[in-house]
Design an enzyme around this catalytic site. Structure first.
Site, PDB file in Angstrom:
ATOM      1  N   ALA A 117      45.262  43.584  33.387  1.00 49.37           N
ATOM      2  CA  ALA A 117      43.827  43.449  33.094  1.00 49.37           C
ATOM      3  C   ALA A 117      42.967  43.783  34.316  1.00 49.37           C
ATOM      4  O   ALA A 117      43.392  43.509  35.440  1.00 49.37           O
ATOM      5  CB  ALA A 117      43.527  42.033  32.635  1.00 49.37           C
ATOM      6  N   PRO A 118      41.794  44.368  34.093  1.00 53.86           N
ATOM      7  CA  PRO A 118      41.133  44.652  32.810  1.00 53.86           C
ATOM      8  C   PRO A 118      41.590  45.943  32.126  1.00 53.86           C
ATOM      9  O   PRO A 118      41.038  46.293  31.100  1.00 53.86           O
ATOM     10  CB  PRO A 118      39.656  44.756  33.218  1.00 53.86           C
ATOM     11  CG  PRO A 118      39.690  45.261  34.624  1.00 53.86           C
ATOM     12  CD  PRO A 118      40.915  44.644  35.246  1.00 53.86           C
ATOM     13  N   ASP A 166      52.939  35.520  31.439  1.00 53.80           N
ATOM     14  CA  ASP A 166      53.209  35.568  32.869  1.00 53.80           C
ATOM     15  C   ASP A 166      54.374  36.544  33.049  1.00 53.80           C
ATOM     16  O   ASP A 166      55.467  36.309  32.497  1.00 53.80           O
ATOM     17  CB  ASP A 166      53.590  34.163  33.363  1.00 53.80           C
ATOM     18  CG  ASP A 166      53.757  34.120  34.862  1.00 53.80           C
ATOM     19  OD1 ASP A 166      54.288  35.088  35.432  1.00 53.80           O
ATOM     20  OD2 ASP A 166      53.354  33.120  35.484  1.00 53.80           O
ATOM     21  N   CYS A 233      45.151  46.178  46.146  1.00 56.47           N
ATOM     22  CA  CYS A 233      43.885  46.558  46.788  1.00 56.47           C
ATOM     23  C   CYS A 233      43.756  45.757  48.088  1.00 56.47           C
ATOM     24  O   CYS A 233      42.695  45.252  48.421  1.00 56.47           O
ATOM     25  CB  CYS A 233      42.684  46.397  45.861  1.00 56.47           C
ATOM     26  SG  CYS A 233      42.452  44.744  45.227  1.00 56.47           S
TER      27      CYS A 233
HETATM   28  N1  SAM Z   1      45.892  46.782  36.977  1.00 61.02           N
HETATM   29  C1  SAM Z   1      44.592  46.232  36.684  1.00 61.02           C
HETATM   30  C2  SAM Z   1      43.622  47.370  36.437  1.00 61.02           C
HETATM   31  O1  SAM Z   1      43.829  48.468  36.964  1.00 61.02           O
HETATM   32  O2  SAM Z   1      42.651  47.196  35.698  1.00 61.02           O
HETATM   33  C3  SAM Z   1      44.115  45.310  37.792  1.00 61.02           C
HETATM   34  C4  SAM Z   1      45.116  44.199  38.014  1.00 61.02           C
HETATM   35  S1  SAM Z   1      44.563  42.946  39.116  1.00 61.02           S
HETATM   36  C5  SAM Z   1      44.848  43.662  40.661  1.00 61.02           C
HETATM   37  C6  SAM Z   1      45.901  41.821  39.007  1.00 61.02           C
HETATM   38  C7  SAM Z   1      46.025  41.114  37.654  1.00 61.02           C
HETATM   39  O3  SAM Z   1      47.244  40.384  37.645  1.00 61.02           O
HETATM   40  C8  SAM Z   1      44.932  40.094  37.347  1.00 61.02           C
HETATM   41  O4  SAM Z   1      44.341  40.411  36.115  1.00 61.02           O
HETATM   42  C9  SAM Z   1      45.691  38.768  37.252  1.00 61.02           C
HETATM   43  O5  SAM Z   1      45.151  37.892  36.291  1.00 61.02           O
HETATM   44  C10 SAM Z   1      47.067  39.246  36.851  1.00 61.02           C
HETATM   45  N2  SAM Z   1      48.190  38.351  37.157  1.00 61.02           N
HETATM   46  C11 SAM Z   1      48.309  37.478  38.178  1.00 61.02           C
HETATM   47  N3  SAM Z   1      49.500  36.872  38.142  1.00 61.02           N
HETATM   48  C12 SAM Z   1      50.164  37.382  37.072  1.00 61.02           C
HETATM   49  C13 SAM Z   1      51.447  37.143  36.504  1.00 61.02           C
HETATM   50  N4  SAM Z   1      52.275  36.253  37.034  1.00 61.02           N
HETATM   51  N5  SAM Z   1      51.802  37.832  35.402  1.00 61.02           N
HETATM   52  C14 SAM Z   1      50.944  38.738  34.856  1.00 61.02           C
HETATM   53  N6  SAM Z   1      49.714  38.998  35.344  1.00 61.02           N
HETATM   54  C15 SAM Z   1      49.332  38.325  36.436  1.00 61.02           C
END
Ligand code: SAM
Length: 299
Positions: A117-118, A166, A233
């Site tokens: 997400a997003p 997760d 990032c």
């Molecule tokens: N890849 C996305 C994009 O390009 O739009 C941005 C991702 S953002 C850097 C990291 C995401 O990982 C966040 O939305 C967060 O909620 C999610 N996240 C954190 N821990 C996680 C987990 N254990 N399993 C899955 N998602 C997780």
């Protein structure tokens, strides 16, 4: 511009004074709005013409024909446009367009986007494969899952399965042709005048632990001989090279060098693992780290 003291210490420890100066100047420079033309819905030339007619001038980006830099307009002006509502365009930072390009997913492949997400990169992978890759987009946070679903539908990415999970709990019986782990991180590459972030030793330690666990999982879910991308990032080696080192030492994956010549004009910072790529923040780019990894084939 003042940055958190802990971040300043880490940057000074990691980078030469000239690089720290470049990074700080990058944090202090307002970043231009950039967008990606969604190839599933629209063509770059038509989008540019329509933007022009709305008084929004854009500039192409040498390394990616779907990327545009917006001159003299901000994101809220783009959000008023029909083409935005239709999903013809997606506001996305240039740096964050790099990992899906490096991933190189092909039509028909099973692709896992582990922290999706997003959905900027999920939908970019869909567009790059002509909406013909089978993408599983996993996200832990409920509110962000809704945003992901919305973006996937709006952009017409029809072969994406969104999983509210997760990623650490994904079943090891899954096996993917490609995995993108765009890991949750401190966001140290995105510090700006508006957002200085929160940096503390405790927060960084928790994030690093999560990144390590997610990377182990990503490798387990990848088919032997296949490739994945690890990206953040962040420009801190603690969240980048140091996350990769245990897996490299164990010999479960190898680094496939990224051809940085393919990204002409992208400002780079030094890296400690050759073949990985770290983007320096500036007027056009957020700080970003990208590594291309291949899982060793079974003997
Ligand atoms: N890849 C996305 C994009 O390009 O739009 C941005 C991702 S953002 C850097 C990291 C995401 O990982 C966040 O939305 C967060 O909620 C999610 N996240 C954190 N821990 C996680 C987990 N254990 N399993 C899955 N998602 C997780």
């Amino acid at each position: 511009m003042e940055i958190p003291a802990f971040l300043s210490t880490l940057l000074t420890r990691q980078y030469a004074p000239a690089d720290v100066r470049r990074i700080l100047a990058g944090f202090d420079t307002p970043r231009r709005t950039t967008l990606r033309v969604n190839r599933i819905r629209a063509e770059q030339a038509a989008v540019r013409e329509a933007l022009d007619r709305s008084g929004i001038t854009t500039q192409p980006v040498a390394w990616y024909e779907d990327a545009l830099v917006v001159l003299h307009a901000r994101e809220d002006a783009l959000m008023q446009l029909d083409m935005y509502a239709r999903g013809d365009i997606y506001v996305q930072s240039l740096s964050s367009m790099i990992p899906p390009l490096v991933l190189g997913a092909q039509p028909g492949e099973n692709v896992l986007d582990m922290a999706a997400a997003p959905g900027g990169k999920t939908t970019q992978i869909a567009a790059l494969t002509g909406d013909r890759a089978l993408i599983t987009a996993c996200e832990r946070n409920g509110a962000r899952v809704e945003r992901l679903r919305y973006n996937v539908i709006r952009q017409g990415a029809s072969r994406v399965t969104v999983m509210h999970r997760d990623a650490r709990q994904l079943d090891d019986l899954f096996a993917f042709d490609r995995v993108l782990l765009d890991a949750p991180c401190s966001g140290s590459g995105t510090v700006s005048r508006e957002s200085r972030g929160r940096f503390s030793p405790e927060y960084l330690a928790r994030t690093v632990h999560l990144q390590r666990t997610l990377l182990d999982k990503a490798i387990r879910l990848l088919k032997p001989g296949c490739e994945m991308v690890y990206s953040t990032c962040s420009i801190l080696s603690a969240e980048n090279e140091e996350i990769l080192l245990p897996a490299l030492k164990k010999g479960s994956v190898d680094v496939i060098p990224i051809e940085t010549e393919a990204f002409a004009g992208v400002p780079l910072l030094p890296v400690t693992i050759p073949g990985t790529m770290c983007v320096c923040p500036d007027e056009l780019y957020e700080g970003f780290f990208v590594a291309r990894l291949r899982k060793r084939p079974k003997k």
